[in-house]
Design a protein around this motif. Sequence first.
Motif, PDB file in Angstrom:
ATOM      1  N   ALA A  39      28.941  30.661  72.455  1.00 31.60           N
ATOM      2  CA  ALA A  39      27.624  30.213  72.915  1.00 31.60           C
ATOM      3  C   ALA A  39      26.542  31.223  72.542  1.00 31.60           C
ATOM      4  N   MET A  40      26.852  32.508  72.680  1.00 28.32           N
ATOM      5  CA  MET A  40      25.867  33.536  72.347  1.00 28.32           C
ATOM      6  C   MET A  40      25.665  33.650  70.840  1.00 28.32           C
ATOM      7  N   VAL A  41      26.737  33.517  70.063  1.00 24.26           N
ATOM      8  CA  VAL A  41      26.603  33.587  68.598  1.00 24.26           C
ATOM      9  C   VAL A  41      25.712  32.453  68.101  1.00 24.26           C
ATOM     10  N   PHE A  42      26.003  31.222  68.549  1.00 22.02           N
ATOM     11  CA  PHE A  42      25.183  30.092  68.121  1.00 22.02           C
ATOM     12  C   PHE A  42      23.773  30.186  68.697  1.00 22.02           C
ATOM     13  N   GLY A  43      23.655  30.691  69.922  1.00 19.31           N
ATOM     14  CA  GLY A  43      22.332  30.868  70.511  1.00 19.31           C
ATOM     15  C   GLY A  43      21.490  31.866  69.730  1.00 19.31           C
ATOM     16  N   TYR A  44      22.094  32.993  69.362  1.00 17.78           N
ATOM     17  CA  TYR A  44      21.375  33.983  68.559  1.00 17.78           C
ATOM     18  C   TYR A  44      21.015  33.405  67.191  1.00 17.78           C
ATOM     19  N   VAL A  74      16.921  24.375  72.105  1.00 18.33           N
ATOM     20  CA  VAL A  74      18.381  24.474  72.061  1.00 18.33           C
ATOM     21  C   VAL A  74      18.815  25.942  72.083  1.00 18.33           C
ATOM     22  N   ALA A  75      18.103  26.797  71.349  1.00 15.59           N
ATOM     23  CA  ALA A  75      18.450  28.214  71.305  1.00 15.59           C
ATOM     24  C   ALA A  75      18.327  28.853  72.683  1.00 15.59           C
ATOM     25  N   ILE A  76      17.222  28.605  73.367  1.00 19.38           N
ATOM     26  CA  ILE A  76      17.038  29.183  74.702  1.00 19.38           C
ATOM     27  C   ILE A  76      18.082  28.640  75.672  1.00 19.38           C
ATOM     28  N   GLY A  77      18.380  27.325  75.579  1.00 21.83           N
ATOM     29  CA  GLY A  77      19.411  26.753  76.436  1.00 21.83           C
ATOM     30  C   GLY A  77      20.768  27.390  76.212  1.00 21.83           C
ATOM     31  N   LEU A  78      21.145  27.579  74.936  1.00 23.79           N
ATOM     32  CA  LEU A  78      22.428  28.201  74.624  1.00 23.79           C
ATOM     33  C   LEU A  78      22.482  29.651  75.099  1.00 23.79           C
ATOM     34  N   LEU A  79      21.385  30.377  74.922  1.00 26.29           N
ATOM     35  CA  LEU A  79      21.358  31.776  75.356  1.00 26.29           C
ATOM     36  C   LEU A  79      21.478  31.890  76.873  1.00 26.29           C
ATOM     37  N   LEU A  80      20.805  31.005  77.602  1.00 29.15           N
ATOM     38  CA  LEU A  80      20.907  31.029  79.069  1.00 29.15           C
ATOM     39  C   LEU A  80      22.324  30.669  79.508  1.00 29.15           C
ATOM     40  N   TRP A  81      22.888  29.645  78.873  1.00 36.04           N
ATOM     41  CA  TRP A  81      24.249  29.226  79.219  1.00 36.04           C
ATOM     42  C   TRP A  81      25.253  30.329  78.864  1.00 36.04           C
ATOM     43  N   GLY A  82      25.107  30.906  77.672  1.00 34.54           N
ATOM     44  CA  GLY A  82      26.012  31.970  77.262  1.00 34.54           C
ATOM     45  C   GLY A  82      25.908  33.197  78.148  1.00 34.54           C
ATOM     46  N   THR A  83      24.687  33.529  78.582  1.00 38.45           N
ATOM     47  CA  THR A  83      24.508  34.672  79.480  1.00 38.45           C
ATOM     48  C   THR A  83      25.187  34.424  80.815  1.00 38.45           C
ATOM     49  N   ALA A  84      25.028  33.204  81.338  1.00 41.07           N
ATOM     50  CA  ALA A  84      25.691  32.865  82.603  1.00 41.07           C
ATOM     51  C   ALA A  84      27.205  32.951  82.455  1.00 41.07           C
ATOM     52  N   ILE A  88      29.277  43.904  76.996  1.00 40.81           N
ATOM     53  CA  ILE A  88      28.388  44.310  75.900  1.00 40.81           C
ATOM     54  C   ILE A  88      28.700  43.493  74.646  1.00 40.81           C
ATOM     55  N   MET A  89      29.956  43.046  74.536  1.00 37.17           N
ATOM     56  CA  MET A  89      30.378  42.244  73.381  1.00 37.17           C
ATOM     57  C   MET A  89      29.492  41.021  73.187  1.00 37.17           C
ATOM     58  N   PHE A  90      29.033  40.422  74.288  1.00 40.61           N
ATOM     59  CA  PHE A  90      28.276  39.177  74.189  1.00 40.61           C
ATOM     60  C   PHE A  90      26.852  39.387  73.671  1.00 40.61           C
ATOM     61  N   ILE A  91      26.427  40.629  73.579  1.00 41.03           N
ATOM     62  CA  ILE A  91      25.147  40.966  72.946  1.00 41.03           C
ATOM     63  C   ILE A  91      25.390  41.564  71.568  1.00 41.03           C
ATOM     64  N   ALA A 145      24.470  39.820  67.767  1.00 38.72           N
ATOM     65  CA  ALA A 145      23.380  40.522  67.080  1.00 38.72           C
ATOM     66  C   ALA A 145      23.839  41.016  65.714  1.00 38.72           C
ATOM     67  N   ALA A 146      25.065  41.529  65.633  1.00 38.86           N
ATOM     68  CA  ALA A 146      25.586  42.029  64.362  1.00 38.86           C
ATOM     69  C   ALA A 146      25.781  40.893  63.359  1.00 38.86           C
ATOM     70  N   ILE A 147      26.364  39.787  63.812  1.00 40.53           N
ATOM     71  CA  ILE A 147      26.621  38.659  62.912  1.00 40.53           C
ATOM     72  C   ILE A 147      25.323  38.065  62.386  1.00 40.53           C
ATOM     73  N   VAL A 148      24.379  37.809  63.295  1.00 38.16           N
ATOM     74  CA  VAL A 148      23.128  37.161  62.889  1.00 38.16           C
ATOM     75  C   VAL A 148      22.240  38.139  62.110  1.00 38.16           C
ATOM     76  N   GLY A 149      22.292  39.429  62.447  1.00 35.65           N
ATOM     77  CA  GLY A 149      21.558  40.415  61.663  1.00 35.65           C
ATOM     78  C   GLY A 149      22.030  40.450  60.222  1.00 35.65           C
ATOM     79  N   LEU A 150      23.335  40.305  60.019  1.00 34.67           N
ATOM     80  CA  LEU A 150      23.900  40.247  58.668  1.00 34.67           C
ATOM     81  C   LEU A 150      23.457  38.959  57.971  1.00 34.67           C
ATOM     82  N   GLY A 151      23.524  37.847  58.699  1.00 34.85           N
ATOM     83  CA  GLY A 151      23.099  36.569  58.123  1.00 34.85           C
ATOM     84  C   GLY A 151      21.627  36.534  57.780  1.00 34.85           C
ATOM     85  N   ALA A 152      20.814  37.205  58.600  1.00 37.05           N
ATOM     86  CA  ALA A 152      19.376  37.248  58.340  1.00 37.05           C
ATOM     87  C   ALA A 152      19.088  37.974  57.025  1.00 37.05           C
ATOM     88  N   TYR A 153      19.866  39.039  56.752  1.00 35.60           N
ATOM     89  CA  TYR A 153      19.627  39.727  55.481  1.00 35.60           C
ATOM     90  C   TYR A 153      20.082  38.869  54.300  1.00 35.60           C
TER      91      TYR A 153
END
Length: 239
Positions: free
Chosen positions: A202-207, A24-34, A51-54, A58-66
């Motif tokens: 799509a990119m936020v959920f994919g990340y 699901v993650a790879i599918g969302l990332l491919l869809w979000g990139t497209a 650049i916003m889509f990367i 990355a910032a949101i999930v990096g914060l959540g990971a911590y």
Amino acid sequence: MFGLANPDRFMRFTGPLVPVLWAVAIGLLLWGTALSFSVPEDYQQGDTVRIMFIHVPAAIVGLGAYLALGVSSFFALVFRHPLADAAARAAALPGAALTALALFTGSLWGKPMWGTWWVWDARLTSVLVLFLFYIGYMALRSSIDDEQRASKAAAVLGMVGLINLPIVKFSVDWWNTLHQPASLIRSGGTSVDPAYLPALLAMVFGYGLFFGAIWLTSIRSEVRRRRVLSLKARAAQYA
């Protein structure tokens, strides 16, 4: 949830879940990139808006990971649960990588927008501090040979780093900064242009799912590693 604190139950439950998360993650990332390449240019930022889509995911999930690292460190230190310690350890490297990506893409975005690669802005500086907490956590664990002492010391540092999370989140509200205020997650609803919102979500959920897949895979690997070490220790006792 507390039932999954048992390593055997955790391994049984996550076994079929991990491949689904990866898919699901790879599918969302491919869809979000497209989608990110199909959205129109911004009237002010031009193509650099992509650049916003990367950067934002990355910032949101990096914060959540911590947050995952810090909460896991709390359970590891207070309840001395090995699975919580494994979870904290597994969150460090992908969280650091995502935070580094947020810093790098933020600099790329900042140069055309602000005219500089870096400023000691409250948001930028607090995210840099977050990255240093990640690095410090991993360095501390690797610098102590005794694994139990290393996990306790790293858990304390991981919990201390939680103090920085609200600073990162609210820095744009508490201080005058170059960085724009929150636009995706804020009271009153998002201010992101509807043309960009599907790709960004799509990119936020994919990340997020990508981190989850890496995190669970790493925890499972850590559980297996500790089981092998335990078996070796028992074998050495009877040798």
